[in-house]
Design a protein around this motif. Structure first.
Motif, PDB file in Angstrom:
ATOM      1  N   GLY A 170      28.674 -42.899 -19.591  1.00 39.34           N
ATOM      2  CA  GLY A 170      27.558 -43.196 -20.374  1.00 39.34           C
ATOM      3  C   GLY A 170      27.333 -41.733 -21.013  1.00 39.34           C
ATOM      4  O   GLY A 170      27.964 -40.702 -21.293  1.00 39.34           O
ATOM      5  N   LEU A 171      26.727 -41.513 -22.270  1.00 34.37           N
ATOM      6  CA  LEU A 171      25.993 -40.236 -22.385  1.00 34.37           C
ATOM      7  C   LEU A 171      25.981 -39.054 -22.570  1.00 34.37           C
ATOM      8  O   LEU A 171      26.174 -37.784 -22.398  1.00 34.37           O
ATOM      9  CB  LEU A 171      25.037 -40.600 -24.226  1.00 34.37           C
ATOM     10  N   SER A 172      24.843 -39.267 -21.217  1.00 36.71           N
ATOM     11  CA  SER A 172      24.292 -38.559 -20.543  1.00 36.71           C
ATOM     12  C   SER A 172      26.249 -37.998 -18.871  1.00 36.71           C
ATOM     13  O   SER A 172      25.611 -37.141 -18.094  1.00 36.71           O
ATOM     14  CB  SER A 172      23.052 -39.314 -19.154  1.00 36.71           C
ATOM     15  N   ILE A 176      28.063 -45.724 -16.278  1.00 37.39           N
ATOM     16  CA  ILE A 176      27.619 -46.851 -15.636  1.00 37.39           C
ATOM     17  C   ILE A 176      28.051 -48.117 -14.925  1.00 37.39           C
ATOM     18  O   ILE A 176      29.138 -48.150 -14.855  1.00 37.39           O
ATOM     19  CB  ILE A 176      26.801 -47.009 -17.309  1.00 37.39           C
ATOM     20  N   CYS A 208      27.807 -47.888 -22.602  1.00 34.22           N
ATOM     21  CA  CYS A 208      27.012 -47.106 -22.945  1.00 34.22           C
ATOM     22  C   CYS A 208      26.368 -47.716 -24.446  1.00 34.22           C
ATOM     23  O   CYS A 208      27.216 -47.949 -25.193  1.00 34.22           O
ATOM     24  CB  CYS A 208      27.398 -45.778 -23.176  1.00 34.22           C
ATOM     25  N   ILE A 209      25.082 -48.051 -24.313  1.00 35.31           N
ATOM     26  CA  ILE A 209      24.718 -48.826 -26.026  1.00 35.31           C
ATOM     27  C   ILE A 209      23.510 -47.559 -26.504  1.00 35.31           C
ATOM     28  O   ILE A 209      23.657 -47.773 -27.854  1.00 35.31           O
ATOM     29  CB  ILE A 209      23.659 -49.510 -25.423  1.00 35.31           C
ATOM     30  N   MET A 210      24.200 -46.434 -25.844  1.00 41.07           N
ATOM     31  CA  MET A 210      23.997 -45.020 -27.264  1.00 41.07           C
ATOM     32  C   MET A 210      22.935 -45.307 -27.671  1.00 41.07           C
ATOM     33  O   MET A 210      22.350 -44.588 -28.818  1.00 41.07           O
ATOM     34  CB  MET A 210      25.361 -44.657 -28.207  1.00 41.07           C
ATOM     35  N   CYS A 211      21.627 -45.422 -26.681  1.00 42.52           N
ATOM     36  CA  CYS A 211      19.824 -45.714 -27.398  1.00 42.52           C
ATOM     37  C   CYS A 211      19.598 -44.268 -26.955  1.00 42.52           C
ATOM     38  O   CYS A 211      18.524 -44.277 -27.562  1.00 42.52           O
ATOM     39  CB  CYS A 211      19.276 -46.370 -26.111  1.00 42.52           C
ATOM     40  N   GLY A 212      19.960 -43.520 -26.352  1.00 44.10           N
ATOM     41  CA  GLY A 212      19.543 -41.996 -26.265  1.00 44.10           C
ATOM     42  C   GLY A 212      18.597 -41.462 -26.040  1.00 44.10           C
ATOM     43  O   GLY A 212      17.811 -40.791 -25.902  1.00 44.10           O
ATOM     44  N   ALA A 213      18.056 -42.416 -24.770  1.00 40.42           N
ATOM     45  CA  ALA A 213      16.721 -42.634 -24.178  1.00 40.42           C
ATOM     46  C   ALA A 213      17.019 -41.561 -23.041  1.00 40.42           C
ATOM     47  O   ALA A 213      16.354 -40.951 -22.607  1.00 40.42           O
ATOM     48  CB  ALA A 213      16.907 -44.215 -22.976  1.00 40.42           C
ATOM     49  N   CYS A 214      17.994 -41.482 -22.538  1.00 43.89           N
ATOM     50  CA  CYS A 214      18.616 -40.210 -21.651  1.00 43.89           C
ATOM     51  C   CYS A 214      18.749 -38.678 -22.462  1.00 43.89           C
ATOM     52  O   CYS A 214      18.113 -38.270 -21.481  1.00 43.89           O
ATOM     53  CB  CYS A 214      20.580 -40.072 -21.203  1.00 43.89           C
ATOM     54  N   VAL A 258      15.650 -45.269 -17.391  1.00 42.77           N
ATOM     55  CA  VAL A 258      16.385 -45.673 -19.370  1.00 42.77           C
ATOM     56  C   VAL A 258      17.081 -47.022 -18.975  1.00 42.77           C
ATOM     57  O   VAL A 258      17.160 -47.634 -17.624  1.00 42.77           O
ATOM     58  CB  VAL A 258      17.654 -44.479 -19.014  1.00 42.77           C
ATOM     59  N   CYS A 260      20.028 -47.824 -18.584  1.00 40.60           N
ATOM     60  CA  CYS A 260      21.332 -47.905 -17.915  1.00 40.60           C
ATOM     61  C   CYS A 260      21.046 -47.582 -15.908  1.00 40.60           C
ATOM     62  O   CYS A 260      21.519 -47.418 -15.501  1.00 40.60           O
ATOM     63  CB  CYS A 260      22.545 -46.820 -18.835  1.00 40.60           C
ATOM     64  N   PRO A 265      23.353 -52.026 -18.966  1.00 45.73           N
ATOM     65  CA  PRO A 265      22.514 -52.091 -20.475  1.00 45.73           C
ATOM     66  C   PRO A 265      22.794 -53.363 -21.250  1.00 45.73           C
ATOM     67  O   PRO A 265      24.592 -53.645 -21.860  1.00 45.73           O
ATOM     68  CB  PRO A 265      22.238 -50.899 -21.092  1.00 45.73           C
TER      69      PRO A 265
END
Ligand code: SF4
Ligand code: SF4
Length: 271
Positions: A170-172, A176, A208-214, A258, A260, A265
């Motif tokens: 994931g972005l973080s 996932i 990863c849906i690249m939502c940016g919540a992390c 988040v 995930c 997600p």
């Protein structure tokens, strides 16, 4: 020789029954935490020691040249068993919100690591008792990890889990899985020739849906949609946390609250 069904049964039983998976009365940060379960039953994936992806790990942009191939840990290696132990709901919920780690999260990080070691020892012993060989690389004397730049290590549980079909990054930079990203990984290299788990993905960041919540949750501003995760600010922040909570440390705000956190997600419903 143990089969997958027996490995599953032994792993689940250890998680359910081991006292190492509960916060101990003598160690609890507060009395209300005594007996709380740290991990749920694991996801288990398998990969072949000959999977060409292991050699890819030695590329500088992946793990690096120090990455030791499965045969470097166990010369007769045939397979890798990769585990994802999701944190229990109590542990995950306790850490949502705020910028400091919850007491239960601190237990999950430190006493949780001890549980992984005990679980690994138990499973290796079970494999050896039936005439096969096995090793947990991260608990072997040859494992090393740098906590300073460039943050290398000679084995990476998340990359092994990716190869073993458990999920994508994931972005973080967490992995996932079908049970989310809040949890811990462990792997065992063995000479049992298990059938590999099929990878249901091709892309490194496919789940990863690249939502940016992390990124929004990160108190150290170590994650961004533009740059992904930067190790240095995360490490600096965690060093400060360690000073405050010694002998424990941890953060994990990018893994809770988040989409995930505890499942893979979906772009439509979670967000
Ligand atoms: S919180 Fe969103 S962007 Fe971050 S890893 Fe999870 S799905 Fe990806
Ligand atoms: S562990 Fe904490 S500091 Fe590090 S990236 Fe995640 S939220 Fe940020």
């Amino acid at each position: 020789m143990l089969d997958k069904e027996t490995i599953r049964m032994l792993s689940d039983r250890f998680v359910a029954e081991s006292p190492w998976n509960r916060v101990d009365a003598k160690e609890a940060i507060s009395p209300d935490l005594v007996g709380v379960r740290i991990f749920d039953a694991p996801l288990i994936g398998y990969s072949s020691a000959d999977d060409p992806m292991y050699a890819e790990m030695q590329r500088p942009e992946v793990v690096g040249k120090d990455f030791v191939l499965p045969g470097g840990w166990l010369p007769s290696a045939k397979s890798i068993i990769s585990y994802f132990f999701p944190f229990s709901e109590d542990v995950r919920k306790s850490n949502r919100g705020g910028s400091l780690p919850s007491s239960l999260w601190l237990h999950g990080r430190i006493e949780g690591q001890r549980f992984l070691m005990k679980c690994g020892e138990y499973l290796v012993q079970q494999i050896q008792q039936t005439g096969n060989q096995a090793i947990t690389p991260v608990f072997s004397e040859n494992f090393h990890m740098s906590t300073k730049p460039p943050f290398g290590s000679n084995w990476s549980e998340r990359h092994v889990a990716f190869i073993s079909g458990l999920g994508t990054f994931g972005l973080s930079k967490g992995l996932i899985t079908e049970k989310g990203t809040a949890g811990r990984f462990l792997s065992i290299v063995t000479d049992i020739p298990f059938e590999p788990t099929a990878r249901a993905y091709t892309g490194i960041y496919e789940y990863c849906i690249m939502c940016g919540a992390c990124a929004e949750n990160c108190p150290a501003h170590a994650i961004s949609l533009e740059k992904g995760k930067e190790h240095l600010p995360c490490s600096v922040y965690q060093t400060e946390i360690a000073k405050q909570f010694t002998p424990r440390y941890g953060c994990g705000k990018c893994q809770v609250g988040v989409p995930c956190e505890f499942k893979r997600p979906s772009a439509k419903k979670d967000g």
